[in-house]
Design an enzyme around this catalytic site. Structure first.
Site, PDB file in Angstrom:
ATOM      1  N   TYR A 124       0.867  -1.185   0.000  1.00 54.10           N
ATOM      2  CA  TYR A 124       0.000   0.000   0.000  1.00 54.10           C
ATOM      3  C   TYR A 124       0.900   1.230   0.000  1.00 54.10           C
ATOM      4  O   TYR A 124       1.869   1.292   0.779  1.00 54.10           O
ATOM      5  CB  TYR A 124      -0.882   0.055   1.257  1.00 54.10           C
ATOM      6  CG  TYR A 124      -2.006  -0.943   1.257  1.00 54.10           C
ATOM      7  CD1 TYR A 124      -3.043  -0.850   0.337  1.00 54.10           C
ATOM      8  CD2 TYR A 124      -2.040  -1.972   2.182  1.00 54.10           C
ATOM      9  CE1 TYR A 124      -4.077  -1.779   0.330  1.00 54.10           C
ATOM     10  CE2 TYR A 124      -3.068  -2.901   2.184  1.00 54.10           C
ATOM     11  CZ  TYR A 124      -4.084  -2.792   1.254  1.00 54.10           C
ATOM     12  OH  TYR A 124      -5.101  -3.707   1.250  1.00 54.10           O
ATOM     13  N   HIS A 126      -0.575   4.817  -1.118  1.00 53.75           N
ATOM     14  CA  HIS A 126      -1.397   6.023  -0.908  1.00 53.75           C
ATOM     15  C   HIS A 126      -0.586   7.293  -1.176  1.00 53.75           C
ATOM     16  O   HIS A 126      -0.513   8.203  -0.355  1.00 53.75           O
ATOM     17  CB  HIS A 126      -1.974   6.037   0.515  1.00 53.75           C
ATOM     18  CG  HIS A 126      -2.870   4.865   0.766  1.00 53.75           C
ATOM     19  ND1 HIS A 126      -4.113   4.749   0.191  1.00 53.75           N
ATOM     20  CD2 HIS A 126      -2.685   3.729   1.486  1.00 53.75           C
ATOM     21  CE1 HIS A 126      -4.661   3.605   0.554  1.00 53.75           C
ATOM     22  NE2 HIS A 126      -3.813   2.961   1.333  1.00 53.75           N
ATOM     23  N   GLU A 148      -3.382  -0.345  -3.641  1.00 55.26           N
ATOM     24  CA  GLU A 148      -4.699   0.322  -3.688  1.00 55.26           C
ATOM     25  C   GLU A 148      -5.104   0.792  -5.078  1.00 55.26           C
ATOM     26  O   GLU A 148      -6.261   1.137  -5.289  1.00 55.26           O
ATOM     27  CB  GLU A 148      -4.763   1.496  -2.687  1.00 55.26           C
ATOM     28  CG  GLU A 148      -3.969   2.743  -3.055  1.00 55.26           C
ATOM     29  CD  GLU A 148      -2.491   2.660  -2.699  1.00 55.26           C
ATOM     30  OE1 GLU A 148      -2.053   1.599  -2.224  1.00 55.26           O
ATOM     31  OE2 GLU A 148      -1.769   3.656  -2.910  1.00 55.26           O
ATOM     32  N   ASP A 300      -6.551   7.742   5.062  1.00 54.79           N
ATOM     33  CA  ASP A 300      -5.349   7.280   4.349  1.00 54.79           C
ATOM     34  C   ASP A 300      -5.215   7.960   2.993  1.00 54.79           C
ATOM     35  O   ASP A 300      -4.160   7.892   2.369  1.00 54.79           O
ATOM     36  CB  ASP A 300      -5.320   5.750   4.209  1.00 54.79           C
ATOM     37  CG  ASP A 300      -6.546   5.208   3.504  1.00 54.79           C
ATOM     38  OD1 ASP A 300      -7.509   5.961   3.291  1.00 54.79           O
ATOM     39  OD2 ASP A 300      -6.524   4.013   3.136  1.00 54.79           O
TER      40      ASP A 300
END
Ligand SMILES: NC(=O)c1ccc[n+]([C@@H]2O[C@H](COP(=O)([O-])OP(=O)(O)OC[C@H]3O[C@@H](n4cnc5c(N)ncnc54)[C@H](O)[C@@H]3O)[C@@H](O)[C@H]2O)c1
Length: 405
Positions: A124, A126, A148, A300
């Site tokens: 992940y 972000h 993601e 997030d």
């Protein structure tokens, strides 16, 4: 002799296995060193690969290196990894030797120096929420694939989904918990009791987080409203929730009107890869009930309330204008035994693709995986991330041939 399979896009044959004249398999052409490091983010207990996942990779001929005690927080011991053929190694050895590095959370500043050219980082990221990290990844030369933004042709986000299911369910639990008076809340039992009305939960964004939050809030007996902007999604929610929630078109006016009635607000919007829209203004927060709870799950991606800033499991809440803000950026980290298994179930098929074929061929074979590539050769290859930080965007196909080689 070679074993081939047709490409999913153009049906050209792709070599999968080389077999010697004696019939021994030489294995997949790309045999990779797959590393798994221990997460160093505060209160993060997940690990990127279970022993079951490690075994799958080992069986396909890959070397799996797991950092000492990486699985402890999820109740997986070094012995369990060794038993399936993985090697246990130091932090430096895993970062230094791995060609494909599996993580859960984004690298922290202490890890930036360990990133390097030739490494494929799969985790992940972000990035829209952090310019510093985006620049650090670009400068490192590593190829960075974000869980993601792996996105299937029907716009589903298969690697965000399991964590969203968990975060949504936890958000409803956190909302109910922080309504308790000794914790600074209104002192309201979310489900009420016979003769006393239940509390009101307002969910903004009816995607996976929103649906799961609604299911648990309904289970607790709350009165639930979901604000969504997709009519198709609302039709679907109406069907599966059988009219047990109010489904209302999202707009600034509607949020303003609904938020003053809510005891718990759950921020669950997403514009894939982009920073979350600030749908809840400071004025709206001031107009909320004293002691109400705002769970900004979208934190997030920067959070969907102007008053939100990221918190941790050890210090999960703060108060603005009498409203308790719960903004934990890695909510599933609180339930690592569940989250690690759910995460690996989803990530393993993609990790296997990268390990089996190498990143260039894997993205050529799988457009969903290609959409996950955020940084390659020092360039930003995901448009929303480049836009968020005013950096140049380079479509992936400029850098890699997106047809099988
Ligand atoms: N904090 C955590 O630990 C954690 C864990 C998992 C997911 N998340 C975050 O939760 C958020 C939601 O994730 P998801 O998987 O449910 O995404 P999703 O794509 O399934 O759902 C998002 C929904 O928001 C809706 N939406 C977009 N703009 C809207 C608006 N203006 N008003 C109302 N609805 C709007 C979309 O139509 C969509 O249905 C994301 O930001 C994700 O990164 C956080």
């Amino acid at each position: 002799m070679s074993v081939t399979e047709p490409c999913r896009k153009c049906a050209d044959p792709i070599v999968l296995l080389s077999v010697t004249s004696h019939g021994d398999k030489l294995g997949f052409l790309a045999q990779m060193k797959v590393g798994v490091v221990k997460e160093i983010k505060a209160d993060e207990y997940r690990v990127a690969l279970t022993p079951a996942g490690a075994r799958e990779l080992v069986q396909r001929g890959h070397d799996v290196l797991v950092e000492h005690e990486a699985g402890n927080g999820s109740s997986f011991t070094d012995d369990q990894y060794e038993a399936v053929g993985a090697a246990i190694a130091s932090t430096e050895d895993v970062w230094g030797d791995a060609e494909l590095l599996l993580k859960v959370k984004e690298p922290l500043p202490a890890e930036y120096q360990l990133l390097r050219e030739g490494l494929v980082l799969f985790t992940y990221l972000h990035l829209a929420a952090s310019e510093e990290l985006t620049r650090a990844l670009a400068e490192s030369g590593a190829a960075c694939v974000a869980y993601e933004t792996v996105e299937s042709d029907n716009h589903a986000l298969p690697l965000l989904a399991p964590m969203s299911e968990i975060a949504g369910r936890l958000a409803a639990q956190a909302g109910a918990y922080f309504l308790e008076k000794p914790l600074g809340g209104r002192g309201l039992l979310l489900g009420g009791v016979p003769g006393v009305a239940p509390g009101r939960v307002l969910v903004i964004g009816g995607g996976i987080v929103g649906y799961n939050a609604a299911v648990i809030a309904l289970g607790l007996g709350a009165n639930v409203t979901i604000l969504e902007r997709s009519i198709d999604r609302m039709r679907y929610l109406d069907e599966i929730l059988s009219g047990r929630v109010s489904l209302v078109m999202s707009s600034t006016l509607q949020i303003e009107e609904s938020i003053v009635e809510a005891d718990v607000v759950i921020g669950a919007v997403l514009i894939p890869g982009a920073i979350a829209p600030k749908l809840i203004t400071r004025e709206m927060v001031s107009a909320m009930k004293d002691g109400a709870v705002l769970c900004d799950v979208a934190i997030d991606q920067g959070g969907c309330a102007e008053t939100s800033h990221a918190t941790t499991h050890s210090d999960p809440v703060y108060v603005v204008d009498g409203v308790t803000h719960y903004c934990v950026a890695n909510m599933p980290g609180a339930v690592p035994v569940t989250s690690t298994k759910a995460l690996t179930n989803a990530t393993l098929p993609f990790a296997q693709e990268v390990a089996d074929f190498g990143l260039p061929q894997a993205v050529a074979r799988d457009p969903a995986l290609a959409r996950g590539v955020n940084v390659l050769d020092g360039k930003i290859t995901y448009e929303a991330v480049a836009e968020a930080h005013n950096l140049d965007f380079h479509p992936l196909e400029e850098l890699l041939p997106l047809s099988p080689v």
